[in-house]
Design an enzyme around this catalytic site. Structure first.
Site, mmCIF file in Angstrom:
data_model
loop_
_atom_site.group_PDB
_atom_site.id
_atom_site.type_symbol
_atom_site.label_atom_id
_atom_site.label_comp_id
_atom_site.label_asym_id
_atom_site.label_seq_id
_atom_site.Cartn_x
_atom_site.Cartn_y
_atom_site.Cartn_z
ATOM 1 N N SER A 1 1.025 -1.228 0.063
ATOM 2 C CA SER A 1 -0.010 -0.231 0.241
ATOM 3 C C SER A 1 0.766 1.185 0.018
ATOM 4 C CB SER A 1 -1.025 0.010 1.306
ATOM 5 O OG SER A 1 -0.520 -0.463 2.494
ATOM 6 N N HIS B 1 -3.188 -3.843 -5.652
ATOM 7 C CA HIS B 1 -3.430 -3.316 -4.264
ATOM 8 C C HIS B 1 -5.069 -3.830 -3.658
ATOM 9 C CE1 HIS B 1 -3.984 -0.126 -1.093
ATOM 10 N NE2 HIS B 1 -3.379 -1.328 -0.385
ATOM 11 N N ASN C 1 -5.509 5.384 -0.456
ATOM 12 C CA ASN C 1 -4.765 5.548 0.959
ATOM 13 C C ASN C 1 -4.397 7.157 0.713
ATOM 14 O OD1 ASN C 1 -4.990 3.293 2.345
ATOM 15 N ND2 ASN C 1 -3.297 2.648 1.456
ATOM 16 N N GLU D 1 -6.757 -1.656 -6.656
ATOM 17 C CA GLU D 1 -6.113 -0.781 -7.295
ATOM 18 C C GLU D 1 -4.984 -1.482 -8.312
ATOM 19 O OE1 GLU D 1 -6.103 3.260 -4.719
ATOM 20 O OE2 GLU D 1 -5.013 1.582 -4.022
HETATM 21 N N1 3HC Z 1 -16.705 -13.982 3.062
HETATM 22 C C1 3HC Z 1 -17.651 -13.732 2.251
HETATM 23 N N2 3HC Z 1 -18.508 -12.681 2.636
HETATM 24 C C2 3HC Z 1 -18.404 -12.369 3.981
HETATM 25 C C3 3HC Z 1 -17.404 -12.895 5.070
HETATM 26 C C4 3HC Z 1 -16.504 -13.625 4.361
HETATM 27 N N3 3HC Z 1 -15.504 -14.114 5.123
HETATM 28 N N4 3HC Z 1 -17.504 -11.848 5.957
HETATM 29 C C5 3HC Z 1 -18.565 -11.012 5.855
HETATM 30 N N5 3HC Z 1 -19.217 -11.382 4.544
HETATM 31 C C6 3HC Z 1 -20.212 -10.558 3.941
HETATM 32 C C7 3HC Z 1 -21.524 -10.697 5.066
HETATM 33 O O1 3HC Z 1 -22.091 -11.852 4.519
HETATM 34 C C8 3HC Z 1 -22.096 -9.474 4.516
HETATM 35 O O2 3HC Z 1 -22.708 -9.612 3.365
HETATM 36 P P1 3HC Z 1 -24.204 -8.680 3.191
HETATM 37 O O3 3HC Z 1 -23.746 -7.221 3.226
HETATM 38 O O4 3HC Z 1 -24.608 -9.065 1.778
HETATM 39 O O5 3HC Z 1 -25.191 -9.537 4.144
HETATM 40 C C9 3HC Z 1 -20.894 -8.541 4.359
HETATM 41 O O6 3HC Z 1 -19.822 -9.220 4.197
HETATM 42 C C10 3HC Z 1 -20.789 -7.765 5.790
HETATM 43 O O7 3HC Z 1 -20.321 -8.531 6.836
HETATM 44 P P2 3HC Z 1 -20.620 -8.473 8.449
HETATM 45 O O8 3HC Z 1 -22.015 -8.335 8.372
HETATM 46 O O9 3HC Z 1 -19.892 -9.665 8.996
HETATM 47 O O10 3HC Z 1 -19.832 -7.451 8.804
HETATM 48 P P3 3HC Z 1 -20.286 -5.690 8.792
HETATM 49 O O11 3HC Z 1 -21.613 -5.460 8.108
HETATM 50 O O12 3HC Z 1 -20.071 -5.605 10.411
HETATM 51 O O13 3HC Z 1 -19.227 -5.127 7.969
HETATM 52 C C11 3HC Z 1 -16.889 -4.680 7.225
HETATM 53 C C12 3HC Z 1 -17.683 -5.588 8.245
HETATM 54 C C13 3HC Z 1 -17.043 -5.124 6.018
HETATM 55 C C14 3HC Z 1 -15.353 -4.978 7.768
HETATM 56 C C15 3HC Z 1 -17.379 -3.276 7.316
HETATM 57 O O14 3HC Z 1 -17.246 -2.845 8.658
HETATM 58 C C16 3HC Z 1 -16.584 -2.292 6.439
HETATM 59 O O15 3HC Z 1 -16.627 -2.299 5.270
HETATM 60 N N6 3HC Z 1 -15.371 -1.475 7.241
HETATM 61 C C17 3HC Z 1 -14.438 -0.843 6.538
HETATM 62 C C18 3HC Z 1 -13.432 -1.621 5.959
HETATM 63 C C19 3HC Z 1 -12.437 -0.899 5.180
HETATM 64 O O16 3HC Z 1 -12.448 0.640 5.210
HETATM 65 N N7 3HC Z 1 -11.336 -1.481 4.623
HETATM 66 C C20 3HC Z 1 -10.493 -0.893 4.010
HETATM 67 C C21 3HC Z 1 -9.231 -0.797 4.834
HETATM 68 S S1 3HC Z 1 -7.820 0.171 4.102
HETATM 69 C C22 3HC Z 1 -7.017 -0.965 3.491
HETATM 70 O O17 3HC Z 1 -7.301 -2.124 3.330
HETATM 71 C C23 3HC Z 1 -5.793 -0.533 2.510
HETATM 72 C C24 3HC Z 1 -4.511 -0.864 3.184
HETATM 73 O O18 3HC Z 1 -3.507 -0.628 2.293
HETATM 74 C C25 3HC Z 1 -4.250 0.139 4.667
#
Ligand code: 3HC
Length: 284
Positions: free
Chosen positions: A119, A140, A191, A152
């Site tokens: 990243s 990414h 990012n 990305e």
């Molecule tokens: N496999 C498949 N699907 C899954 C899964 C898995 N292991 N785990 C969860 N899901 C699905 C669920 O079924 C659900 O689907 P639906 O909306 O169709 O019902 C959906 O994903 C959401 O799952 P949950 O209900 O368990 O969880 P939440 O609703 O609490 O969401 C989250 C969790 C997706 C992590 C959400 O909080 C989120 O999007 N957070 C922000 C994450 C983010 O910003 N990530 C980027 C970080 S930055 C990065 O990575 C870059 C790096 O370079 C720093």
């Protein structure tokens, strides 16, 4: 057509990419450094596949099939027959360049694509240590990889448009991701925008303007973000956050990318967020 990929590093991101690729029908070989880390990585993938089955996103038979397409090794030389290798180790430039040198030696197919999930580290520098910089791109992904729709694609001044197109086609047609393209500049697209926002939340908390809970509730309910910024920092890992911030600061020399003292002290104290059970919040 890409049928055999390699992932170097089976941690949070590597395991996520491996899981998505194996579910999509690709044979995946993951390299970890020892048996204990292989076990941890496989446990992580199995738990995520189980969750997908529990949520009705995956059939049990497809879970078995995905696991059947997944193999582990501790030897980078085993990547010899891979058509695409995605490096997803910790954000350490020395380690990544060492891996790119070794992959360049090991991989036999002259058309193979060497990618990094970094990243923050310039793809150009990783490409430069190989004999095939035109075959090196950034891929990414976002955490959690099975859930996040974006990838990305990072291109360099040396990357071959045909290689870029193959990497993009694999991510979209096989992995089902939406691809955006970015030039090889610190932070790429997401990012570069996300990190100053998250660092701003840390500064706000450090200044005592609001509690962690209120900052997070503010952004969840006031901006419809799925997670508040401090929860997201804990989720990404505070060590990763600081590393990315340091690289962005080094690239642009702008104060908005500087790691706030609180973030630095928390990392020094080993409070890294979810992975250590304690960050801005405590996890059991
Ligand atoms: N496999 C498949 N699907 C899954 C899964 C898995 N292991 N785990 C969860 N899901 C699905 C669920 O079924 C659900 O689907 P639906 O909306 O169709 O019902 C959906 O994903 C959401 O799952 P949950 O209900 O368990 O969880 P939440 O609703 O609490 O969401 C989250 C969790 C997706 C992590 C959400 O909080 C989120 O999007 N957070 C922000 C994450 C983010 O910003 N990530 C980027 C970080 S930055 C990065 O990575 C870059 C790096 O370079 C720093």
């Amino acid at each position: 057509m890409i049928e055999r990929i390699g992932i170097v590093g089976g941690g949070q991101m590597g395991a996520g990419i491996a899981e998505v690729a194996a579910k999509a029908g690709t044979h995946v070989l993951v390299r970890e450094i020892n048996a204990e880390l292989v076990e941890m990585s496989l446990t992580r993938i199995t738990a995520s596949l189980d969750k997908a089955v529990d949520r009705g996103k995956l059939e049990s038979a497809d879970r078995e099939a995905a696991l059947g397409r997944l193999d582990y090794t501790t030897d980078l030389a085993d990547m010899a027959d891979r058509q695409l290798v995605i490096e997803a180790v910790t954000e350490d430039e020395g380690l990544k360049t060492e891996i790119f040198r070794a992959l360049d030696e090991a991989i036999e197919d002259p058309d193979a694509i060497l990618a990094s999930n970094t990243s923050s580290i310039p793809i150009t520098r990783l490409a430069a240590v190989t004999s095939r910089p035109e075959h090196v791109v950034g891929m990414h992904f976002f955490n959690p990889v099975p859930v996040m729709a974006l990838m990305e694609l990072v291109t360099t001044v040396r990357s071959d448009p045909a290689v870029e197109a193959r990497a993009e086609a694999y991510a979209t047609d096989v992995l089902g991701k939406t691809v955006i393209r970015a030039k090889d500049r610190g932070g790429f697209v997401v990012n570069m925008l996300l990190v100053p926002y998250l660092l701003g939340a840390v500064r706000m908390y450090e200044a005592g303007i609001a509690t962690a809970e209120d900052i997070d509730t503010g952004m969840k309910l006031g901006a419809n973000h799925p997670m508040g910024p401090l929860t997201l920092c804990d989720f990404i890992g505070l060590d990763t956050m600081k590393l990315v911030a340091d690289v962005l600061f080094d690239e642009y020399k702008e104060p908005l990318y500087a790691s706030p003292p609180l973030l630095t002290r928390m990392v020094e104290a080993g409070l890294l967020g979810r992975k250590t059970g304690e960050g801005f919040y405590t996890y059991t």
